[in-house]
Design a protein around this motif. Structure first.
Motif, PDB file in Angstrom:
ATOM      1  N   VAL A 184       0.839  -1.194   0.000  1.00 12.08           N
ATOM      2  CA  VAL A 184       0.000   0.000   0.000  1.00 12.08           C
ATOM      3  C   VAL A 184       0.880   1.253   0.000  1.00 12.08           C
ATOM      4  CG1 VAL A 184      -1.821   1.279   1.182  1.00 12.08           C
ATOM      5  CG2 VAL A 184      -1.781  -1.233   1.285  1.00 12.08           C
ATOM      6  N   ALA A 185       0.591   2.157  -0.920  1.00 15.06           N
ATOM      7  CA  ALA A 185       1.253   3.463  -0.959  1.00 15.06           C
ATOM      8  C   ALA A 185       0.302   4.506  -0.396  1.00 15.06           C
ATOM      9  CB  ALA A 185       1.633   3.816  -2.387  1.00 15.06           C
ATOM     10  N   VAL A 186       0.827   5.421   0.407  1.00 14.23           N
ATOM     11  CA  VAL A 186       0.001   6.505   0.940  1.00 14.23           C
ATOM     12  C   VAL A 186       0.691   7.844   0.661  1.00 14.23           C
ATOM     13  CG1 VAL A 186      -1.087   5.123   2.753  1.00 14.23           C
ATOM     14  CG2 VAL A 186       1.042   6.304   3.251  1.00 14.23           C
ATOM     15  N   PHE A 187      -0.116   8.856   0.397  1.00 13.64           N
ATOM     16  CA  PHE A 187       0.416  10.218   0.400  1.00 13.64           C
ATOM     17  C   PHE A 187      -0.693  11.190   0.755  1.00 13.64           C
ATOM     18  CE2 PHE A 187      -0.629   9.643  -4.149  1.00 13.64           C
ATOM     19  CZ  PHE A 187      -1.274  10.828  -4.480  1.00 13.64           C
ATOM     20  N   PHE A 188      -0.274  12.407   1.071  1.00 15.85           N
ATOM     21  CA  PHE A 188      -1.173  13.380   1.678  1.00 15.85           C
ATOM     22  C   PHE A 188      -1.028  14.703   0.943  1.00 15.85           C
ATOM     23  CE2 PHE A 188       0.406  10.212   4.498  1.00 15.85           C
ATOM     24  CZ  PHE A 188      -0.723   9.735   5.131  1.00 15.85           C
ATOM     25  N   THR A 189      -2.171  15.329   0.649  1.00 14.54           N
ATOM     26  CA  THR A 189      -2.147  16.585  -0.087  1.00 14.54           C
ATOM     27  C   THR A 189      -2.628  17.719   0.802  1.00 14.54           C
ATOM     28  OG1 THR A 189      -4.384  16.272  -0.946  1.00 14.54           O
ATOM     29  CG2 THR A 189      -2.574  15.366  -2.250  1.00 14.54           C
ATOM     30  N   GLY A 190      -2.082  18.877   0.564  1.00 12.56           N
ATOM     31  CA  GLY A 190      -2.474  20.054   1.327  1.00 12.56           C
ATOM     32  C   GLY A 190      -1.250  20.877   1.691  1.00 12.56           C
ATOM     33  N   ASP A 191      -1.117  22.075   1.128  1.00  7.03           N
ATOM     34  CA  ASP A 191       0.026  22.931   1.430  1.00  7.03           C
ATOM     35  C   ASP A 191       0.003  23.423   2.872  1.00  7.03           C
ATOM     36  OD1 ASP A 191       1.037  22.647  -1.096  1.00  7.03           O
ATOM     37  OD2 ASP A 191       0.125  24.476  -1.889  1.00  7.03           O
ATOM     38  N   GLU A 192      -1.140  23.230   3.542  1.00  5.18           N
ATOM     39  CA  GLU A 192      -1.231  23.655   4.945  1.00  5.18           C
ATOM     40  C   GLU A 192      -0.652  22.624   5.900  1.00  5.18           C
ATOM     41  OE1 GLU A 192      -4.917  21.126   4.344  1.00  5.18           O
ATOM     42  OE2 GLU A 192      -3.617  22.447   3.160  1.00  5.18           O
ATOM     43  N   LEU A 193      -0.315  21.449   5.411  1.00 14.39           N
ATOM     44  CA  LEU A 193       0.131  20.374   6.298  1.00 14.39           C
ATOM     45  C   LEU A 193       1.585  20.550   6.717  1.00 14.39           C
ATOM     46  CD1 LEU A 193      -1.466  17.285   4.495  1.00 14.39           C
ATOM     47  CD2 LEU A 193      -2.327  18.516   6.492  1.00 14.39           C
ATOM     48  N   THR A 194       1.828  20.310   7.997  1.00 12.53           N
ATOM     49  CA  THR A 194       3.165  20.409   8.581  1.00 12.53           C
ATOM     50  C   THR A 194       3.408  19.183   9.435  1.00 12.53           C
ATOM     51  OG1 THR A 194       3.024  22.827   8.633  1.00 12.53           O
ATOM     52  CG2 THR A 194       4.673  21.805  10.068  1.00 12.53           C
ATOM     53  N   MET A 195       4.635  18.701   9.465  1.00  5.13           N
ATOM     54  CA  MET A 195       4.961  17.534  10.267  1.00  5.13           C
ATOM     55  C   MET A 195       5.255  17.938  11.716  1.00  5.13           C
ATOM     56  SD  MET A 195       4.651  14.713   8.721  1.00  5.13           S
ATOM     57  CE  MET A 195       5.623  13.599   9.738  1.00  5.13           C
ATOM     58  N   PRO A 196       4.815  17.104  12.681  1.00  8.03           N
ATOM     59  CA  PRO A 196       5.173  17.347  14.075  1.00  8.03           C
ATOM     60  C   PRO A 196       6.690  17.481  14.215  1.00  8.03           C
ATOM     61  CG  PRO A 196       3.530  15.615  13.949  1.00  8.03           C
ATOM     62  CD  PRO A 196       3.937  15.918  12.539  1.00  8.03           C
ATOM     63  N   GLY A 197       7.107  18.417  15.025  1.00  7.74           N
ATOM     64  CA  GLY A 197       8.528  18.710  15.184  1.00  7.74           C
ATOM     65  C   GLY A 197       8.954  19.937  14.409  1.00  7.74           C
ATOM     66  N   GLU A 198       8.170  20.299  13.371  1.00  6.49           N
ATOM     67  CA  GLU A 198       8.454  21.508  12.605  1.00  6.49           C
ATOM     68  C   GLU A 198       7.678  22.686  13.187  1.00  6.49           C
ATOM     69  OE1 GLU A 198       7.346  20.609   8.608  1.00  6.49           O
ATOM     70  OE2 GLU A 198       8.880  19.046   8.353  1.00  6.49           O
ATOM     71  N   THR A 199       8.157  23.881  12.926  1.00  7.01           N
ATOM     72  CA  THR A 199       7.467  25.078  13.396  1.00  7.01           C
ATOM     73  C   THR A 199       6.136  25.225  12.674  1.00  7.01           C
ATOM     74  OG1 THR A 199       9.568  26.181  13.838  1.00  7.01           O
ATOM     75  CG2 THR A 199       7.623  27.583  13.656  1.00  7.01           C
ATOM     76  N   LEU A 200       5.089  25.471  13.434  1.00  8.06           N
ATOM     77  CA  LEU A 200       3.750  25.605  12.851  1.00  8.06           C
ATOM     78  C   LEU A 200       3.548  27.042  12.391  1.00  8.06           C
ATOM     79  CD1 LEU A 200       1.326  23.670  12.436  1.00  8.06           C
ATOM     80  CD2 LEU A 200       0.330  24.637  14.500  1.00  8.06           C
ATOM     81  N   ARG A 201       3.660  27.253  11.095  1.00  8.66           N
ATOM     82  CA  ARG A 201       3.515  28.603  10.539  1.00  8.66           C
ATOM     83  C   ARG A 201       2.047  29.017  10.555  1.00  8.66           C
ATOM     84  NH1 ARG A 201       3.698  24.989   6.501  1.00  8.66           N
ATOM     85  NH2 ARG A 201       2.214  25.236   4.762  1.00  8.66           N
ATOM     86  N   PRO A 202       1.746  30.301  10.434  1.00  4.35           N
ATOM     87  CA  PRO A 202       0.354  30.758  10.405  1.00  4.35           C
ATOM     88  C   PRO A 202      -0.433  30.086   9.279  1.00  4.35           C
ATOM     89  CG  PRO A 202       1.834  32.623  10.693  1.00  4.35           C
ATOM     90  CD  PRO A 202       2.700  31.428  10.421  1.00  4.35           C
ATOM     91  N   GLY A 203      -1.603  29.577   9.602  1.00  4.96           N
ATOM     92  CA  GLY A 203      -2.463  28.933   8.627  1.00  4.96           C
ATOM     93  C   GLY A 203      -2.184  27.455   8.439  1.00  4.96           C
ATOM     94  N   ALA A 204      -1.148  26.923   9.096  1.00  5.55           N
ATOM     95  CA  ALA A 204      -0.782  25.514   8.915  1.00  5.55           C
ATOM     96  C   ALA A 204      -1.368  24.650  10.027  1.00  5.55           C
ATOM     97  CB  ALA A 204       0.737  25.369   8.896  1.00  5.55           C
ATOM     98  N   ILE A 205      -1.434  23.351   9.761  1.00 10.15           N
ATOM     99  CA  ILE A 205      -1.864  22.367  10.760  1.00 10.15           C
ATOM    100  C   ILE A 205      -0.915  21.175  10.700  1.00 10.15           C
ATOM    101  CG2 ILE A 205      -4.318  23.016  10.704  1.00 10.15           C
ATOM    102  CD1 ILE A 205      -4.774  20.557   8.876  1.00 10.15           C
ATOM    103  N   TYR A 206      -0.825  20.455  11.812  1.00 11.22           N
ATOM    104  CA  TYR A 206      -0.005  19.251  11.820  1.00 11.22           C
ATOM    105  C   TYR A 206      -0.729  18.110  11.107  1.00 11.22           C
ATOM    106  CZ  TYR A 206       3.274  21.408  15.086  1.00 11.22           C
ATOM    107  OH  TYR A 206       4.212  22.229  15.669  1.00 11.22           O
ATOM    108  N   ASN A 207       0.051  17.284  10.430  1.00 15.14           N
ATOM    109  CA  ASN A 207      -0.508  16.206   9.603  1.00 15.14           C
ATOM    110  C   ASN A 207      -0.811  14.977  10.464  1.00 15.14           C
ATOM    111  OD1 ASN A 207      -1.254  14.435   7.598  1.00 15.14           O
ATOM    112  ND2 ASN A 207       0.717  14.413   6.546  1.00 15.14           N
ATOM    113  N   SER A 208      -1.935  15.012  11.170  1.00 16.63           N
ATOM    114  CA  SER A 208      -2.314  13.880  12.022  1.00 16.63           C
ATOM    115  C   SER A 208      -2.704  12.659  11.200  1.00 16.63           C
ATOM    116  CB  SER A 208      -3.479  14.282  12.939  1.00 16.63           C
ATOM    117  OG  SER A 208      -4.609  14.685  12.174  1.00 16.63           O
ATOM    118  N   ASN A 209      -3.267  12.884  10.000  1.00 13.03           N
ATOM    119  CA  ASN A 209      -3.734  11.751   9.191  1.00 13.03           C
ATOM    120  C   ASN A 209      -2.590  10.829   8.767  1.00 13.03           C
ATOM    121  OD1 ASN A 209      -6.354  12.515   9.362  1.00 13.03           O
ATOM    122  ND2 ASN A 209      -6.530  13.305   7.278  1.00 13.03           N
ATOM    123  N   ARG A 210      -1.395  11.387   8.620  1.00 15.06           N
ATOM    124  CA  ARG A 210      -0.254  10.553   8.227  1.00 15.06           C
ATOM    125  C   ARG A 210       0.004   9.479   9.286  1.00 15.06           C
ATOM    126  NH1 ARG A 210       5.653  12.889   6.270  1.00 15.06           N
ATOM    127  NH2 ARG A 210       6.414  10.914   5.385  1.00 15.06           N
TER     128      ARG A 210
END
Length: 412
Positions: A184-210
């Motif tokens: 199974v291959a997975v990927f996630f779309t959305g320029d607002e997505l940020t990985m935990p551990g990275e700085t959360l810029r304005p308008g962004a959210i952490y990628n919980s679905n991953r």
């Protein structure tokens, strides 16, 4: 004028998915001890009786019941039989010291447990006084009592658990044929997505679905390739689909399956393959896509596009992706376990879609409703014990019984 196609019901959508899944993957042979969670590819049969011979359920004395009539029989102990050894034939008028699991010697037809005996030494010979009048067959496990030689012990399509592995081992099966692991291959779309551990810029959210989808796929013993977050563009999405299709059986995406200008999944899949199903009358999770992505060489990989809201992604995975994967692995019974349980809350607003509510068992044996049923409130899935299946157009009152699907029947 084009008419809008009506949304599929949950039942209709499942039927499409399960029909497409076919009858199962290619198979491989694995060691029984490594087969936990795998799906059995063919029925398994026993080539021996279990137990292979009559054996004792208790520590005690093997006797001929006819020698113990009248009570308080005194018998010489002429042999000692621990588990793993086969004793000699028991002579009339004698007893054998025997231990749990040991085979019953020829001639004996009963076991007297040691608590109902008294050991005596007479002229250097050990005797046992039988303080109980046994019946023939007492405390004896009969040959083949558990499994008869030639009996089917495991059905094809069984999802193997610890108990199935133990059963297979009990008849000497060192290896088992199983469906190959689904790639199974997975990927996630959305320029607002940020990985935990990275700085959360304005308008962004952490990628919980991953993290959510990787965990769910690992529960189902899938071999997962995570392509991460793909930029919100049609060409990037198409490129990732082409790459993923080459060496995978199934591609799963999260986000971008709606109809907005920034939602590129549908046009990308249609450019690289085709969409068979789009939008289901389910809440949460209406925008769910199913289709195929063509391989450059030949054939195609299945595609399932999940919505981006975390609860929608979670619920639609459990309702649709899980049974699809299980059927691809050869499991026939993919329906989750459900039970009728009393609702301790009102649900008075009937919806045109089939709703799935996050609920929790309470100490009174009923169900409590999480107060916020929004598709973005992932804490409801952690708080809850499962889902209430509310058919379209249905409402109910506190005290009514509802169809409850526990999470523990949906995760594996």
């Amino acid at each position: 004028m084009n008419q809008k196609r009506p949304m599929l019901s949950v039942t209709e959508a499942l039927e499409i998915l399960l029909n497409a899944a076919g009858t199962g993957q290619a198979t491989e042979i694995v060691p029984t001890i490594s087969a936990n969670g795998r799906v059995l590819a063919s029925a398994q049969y026993s080539n021996l009786h279990v137990p292979p011979m009559d054996n004792t359920q208790m520590d005690g004395y093997a006797v001929r019941s006819a020698d113990c009539r009248g009570g308080a029989a005194l018998l010489p102990v002429i042999q000692r039989i621990p588990a793993g050894l086969v004793g000699a034939e028991l002579a009339p008028g004698s007893a054998a010291r025997i231990f749990t699991g040991a085979f019953i010697p020829v001639g004996a037809d009963a076991v007297v447990m040691q608590e109902q005996t008294q050991v005596e030494e007479i002229d250097g010979q050990t005797y046992v006084r039988i303080l109980h009048e046994p019946q023939a067959g007492e405390w004896i496990r009969r040959q083949g009592e558990d499994i008869r030689e030639g009996a089917e012990i495991l059905q094809a399509g069984t999802r193997l658990r610890a108990q199935e592995l133990g059963l297979a081992a009990s008849v000497g099966l060192a290896e088992l044929p199983v469906a190959k692991t689904l790639r199974v291959a997975v990927f996630f779309t959305g320029d607002e997505l940020t990985m935990p551990g990275e700085t959360l810029r304005p308008g962004a959210i952490y990628n919980s679905n991953r993290f959510l989808l990787n965990g769910l796929l690992q529960n189902l013993q899938c071999q997962v390739t995570d392509y991460g977050i793909v930029p919100d563009s049609l060409e990037s999405t198409r490129e990732t689909l082409r790459k993923a299709a080459q060496e995978h059986d199934l591609i799963i995406t999260s986000g971008g399956v709606s109809v907005g200008e920034e939602d590129h999944i549908r046009p990308a899949v249609e450019a690289e393959g085709h969409i068979n199903m789009w939008q289901i009358a389910v809440k949460p999770g209406k925008p769910l896509a199913f289709g195929e992505v063509n391989r450059v060489s030949s054939g195609a990989a299945f595609f399932i596009g999940l919505p981006g809201n975390p609860v929608s992604s979670f619920v639609t995975f459990l309702l649709f992706v899980r049974p699809f994967i299980l059927r691809c692995q050869g499991v026939q019974d993919v329906a989750p376990r459900s039970v009728p349980i009393r609702a301790d809350f009102d649900w008075l607003k009937a919806d045109r879609r089939n709703e799935f509510l996050r609920v929790k068992m309470n100490e009174h044996g009923g169900l409590d409703l999480f107060p916020n049923q929004s598709s973005g409130v992932l804490s409801s899935a952690v708080w809850g014990d499962g889902l209430v299946d509310v058919p379209a157009g249905t409402s109910f009152r506190k005290g009514d019984f509802v169809k409850f699907i526990p999470f523990d029947s949906l995760m594996y």
